[in-house]
Design a protein around this motif. Structure first.
Motif, PDB file in Angstrom:
ATOM      1  N   ALA A   9       1.079  -1.061  -0.048  1.00 52.37           N
ATOM      2  CA  ALA A   9      -0.021  -0.204   0.081  1.00 52.37           C
ATOM      3  C   ALA A   9       1.074   1.084   0.044  1.00 52.37           C
ATOM      4  O   ALA A   9       2.071   1.074  -0.069  1.00 52.37           O
ATOM      5  CB  ALA A   9      -0.945   0.128   1.056  1.00 52.37           C
ATOM      6  N   TYR A  10       0.234   2.541  -0.078  1.00 51.34           N
ATOM      7  CA  TYR A  10       0.925   3.611  -0.005  1.00 51.34           C
ATOM      8  C   TYR A  10       0.553   4.671   1.240  1.00 51.34           C
ATOM      9  O   TYR A  10      -0.554   4.670   1.484  1.00 51.34           O
ATOM     10  CB  TYR A  10       0.614   4.461  -1.320  1.00 51.34           C
ATOM     11  N   ASN A  11       1.523   5.102   1.918  1.00 47.43           N
ATOM     12  CA  ASN A  11       1.127   6.020   2.747  1.00 47.43           C
ATOM     13  C   ASN A  11       2.280   7.271   2.880  1.00 47.43           C
ATOM     14  O   ASN A  11       3.319   6.824   2.624  1.00 47.43           O
ATOM     15  CB  ASN A  11       1.149   5.585   4.323  1.00 47.43           C
ATOM     16  N   PRO A  12       2.077   8.353   3.238  1.00 40.52           N
ATOM     17  CA  PRO A  12       2.970   9.338   2.762  1.00 40.52           C
ATOM     18  C   PRO A  12       4.070   9.249   3.841  1.00 40.52           C
ATOM     19  O   PRO A  12       5.022   9.708   3.500  1.00 40.52           O
ATOM     20  CB  PRO A  12       2.186  10.588   3.094  1.00 40.52           C
ATOM     21  N   TYR A  13       3.739   8.611   4.806  1.00 37.20           N
ATOM     22  CA  TYR A  13       5.116   8.866   6.042  1.00 37.20           C
ATOM     23  C   TYR A  13       5.596   7.133   6.194  1.00 37.20           C
ATOM     24  O   TYR A  13       6.224   6.819   7.307  1.00 37.20           O
ATOM     25  CB  TYR A  13       4.415   9.143   7.176  1.00 37.20           C
ATOM     26  N   THR A  14       5.246   6.281   5.670  1.00 41.80           N
ATOM     27  CA  THR A  14       5.659   4.850   5.736  1.00 41.80           C
ATOM     28  C   THR A  14       6.038   4.610   4.250  1.00 41.80           C
ATOM     29  O   THR A  14       5.569   4.659   3.278  1.00 41.80           O
ATOM     30  CB  THR A  14       4.771   3.871   6.308  1.00 41.80           C
TER      31      THR A  14
END
Length: 486
Positions: free
Chosen positions: A397-402
């Motif tokens: 998945a995509y997260n801005p901070y991980t």
């Protein structure tokens, strides 16, 4: 007085045929007589049979016409022998009287309707008023009259309830006073032999015990806290619902043009609208990594604005708390830590059966040297197995901070399918290194909502039945003592 009258009358008579007539003859209120009859019937002093009588009573409109006359007669009397213009007659009568009077007078062929309203007969009788007065006096009225008044809603049916009464198996001219307790004086004086005791109802339920009840969310939260503590985690302070955009977004390497910062997704405060307390040296490092990058990152390449970072909001995730805790951890000689939090967050979402504008987020993180994605997967298997979820799958998945990031799926035995239960990842260097943490320190983290597992455990399919103003209090009082995974 009513009890003495009833028992005394039955001493010399076999039957009270009508409680209403009986009460009227003795000047006693019928309600008082009825209450006494019910009490005596309960103790079998008398046997009572229901009596029902149907009667007609005047409605408010009917009472008005009984006093002033029917609208059609009022209209007829307002028309002089030579006639009257329609507008002038309309001004002489009340709107409702004019409207009804015209219809009924024309129907009865009393008047000629036109621009000039004239009489067609010399005299009329007010049969409607006469019928209403007869009904009000309790006199008999033929069925045609009843039907006509009922159609005009001038009368309404009323059911009168009373009793016929005769002696019961326990009849006595005077009610005996039964004892409810056996006292020391009764035993010493010997009068216990003559006493008649009230029968005990051994099937009667006692008064319900009043006390507090834990909400299902609180029960599940308590057990989740126990799981975190068993795994050696320390709880983070989460008592600030209001957070600055800096700690909620910027410190997490989330760009200022990110859609989550829009007012359609986030609740921004009007007062106080901004914060004045931010660590300036750290703010400068965050600005630099956003604008031009660093730590092997190109950054986002935009003009970072301090005004945007100062905005106050209702925190959208408890990761804002994590960013504060990691910054404080970086200000001291590094020590590995395990943190967790369970508290409320706020998002400007449309409310439906699975979403609310406020909900609870569960977050766990491990901060140590040399951690890898394998460590994250291992910790997740340990954590979710304690919740009774042993079958896990992970999806990129995509997260801005991980980076990397993974969605967590668990196989639901009830639904017979894989369902998403949380999100996870490793915090990016662009987030950790500006805080001052050593370069070899890694942070693994995961999060999930508290409401979703609670709804599954308690069989609730609408989140508004679990949290908010529509919650049924019986759910709080009667729900199970939940044991996760057992």
């Amino acid at each position: 007085m009513a009890e003495e009258a009833i028992l005394g009358y039955l001493e010399t008579h076999d039957l009270i045929s009508d409680s209403g007539v009986f009460a009227a003859e003795r000047g006693i209120g019928h309600n008082e007589v009825v209450n006494i009859i019910k009490s005596l019937h309960g103790f079998r002093y008398v046997d009572a049979q229901d009596i029902k009588k149907e009667a007609w009573v005047l409605t408010d409109e009917g009472k008005t016409y009984a006093a002033t006359g029917s609208p059609e007669v009022q209209l007829f009397l307002a028309v002089p022998p030579e006639g009257i213009p329609k507008e002038e007659l309309q001004n002489k009568l009340a709107p409702s009287v004019y409207k009804i009077g015209c219809a009924q007078a024309a129907k009865n062929k009393w008047v000629e309707m036109g621009k000039l309203i004239t009489r067609k007969v010399e005299h009329v009788d007010d049969k409607v008023k006469d019928l209403l007065l007869r009904i009000n006096d309790g006199q008999a009225v033929d069925q045609d009259g009843i039907k006509a008044l009922k159609a005009r809603k001038l009368i309404a049916p009323q059911t009168w309830k009373g009793y016929s009464v005769k002696k019961g198996p326990n009849y006595a001219p005077k009610r005996k006073k039964v004892a409810t307790d056996l006292t020391r004086e009764n035993l010493q004086g010997g009068d216990w032999k003559e006493l008649e005791f009230k029968e005990y109802n051994f099937t009667a339920k006692g008064l319900p015990i009043e006390g507090g009840h834990l909400h299902p969310l609180l029960k599940v939260r308590h057990q989740l806290k126990d799981i975190f503590r068993q795994m050696g985690f320390e709880e983070m302070p989460t008592n600030n619902f209001v957070e600055s955009s800096f700690w909620n977004f910027d410190a997490l390497f989330q760009p200022q043009q990110h859609p989550a910062r829009d007012s359609h997704d986030t609740f921004f405060l009007q007062a106080p609208s901004t914060t004045k307390e931010l660590p300036e040296d750290y703010v400068e490092r965050v600005k630099r990594v956003h604008e031009s990058g660093g730590y092997d990152s190109r950054g986002y390449g935009y003009d970072w604005k301090r005004d945007e970072a100062n905005k106050n909001l209702l925190r959208t995730h408890t990761t804002a708390v994590s960013s504060r805790m990691l910054y404080l951890l970086a200000q001291k000689p590094f020590v590995p830590k395990k943190y967790f939090s369970i508290d409320r967050v706020f998002r400007n979402e449309a409310v439906d059966r699975t979403h609310l504008a406020e909900f609870h987020q569960i977050e766990g993180l491990v901060c140590d040297r040399g951690l890898t994605l394998g460590d994250l997967i291992g910790v997740l298997h340990d954590f979710f197995s304690r919740l009774g979820m042993s079958k896990l799958r992970f999806k990129p998945a995509y997260n801005p901070y991980t980076e990397p990031s993974m969605e967590i799926f668990s196989y639901h035995e009830g639904f017979k399918k894989w369902v998403e239960v949380g999100n996870s990842g490793m915090f990016r260097p662009e987030m950790l290194l500006p805080m001052g943490l050593p370069e070899d320190v890694r942070v693994i983290a995961w999060g999930l909502s508290l409401e979703r597992p609670t709804m599954i455990l308690y069989g609730i399919d609408n989140i508004r039945d679990l949290f908010g103003p529509k919650v049924d209090l019986s759910l709080i009082k009667k729900n199970q003592i939940c044991r996760l995974g057992i």
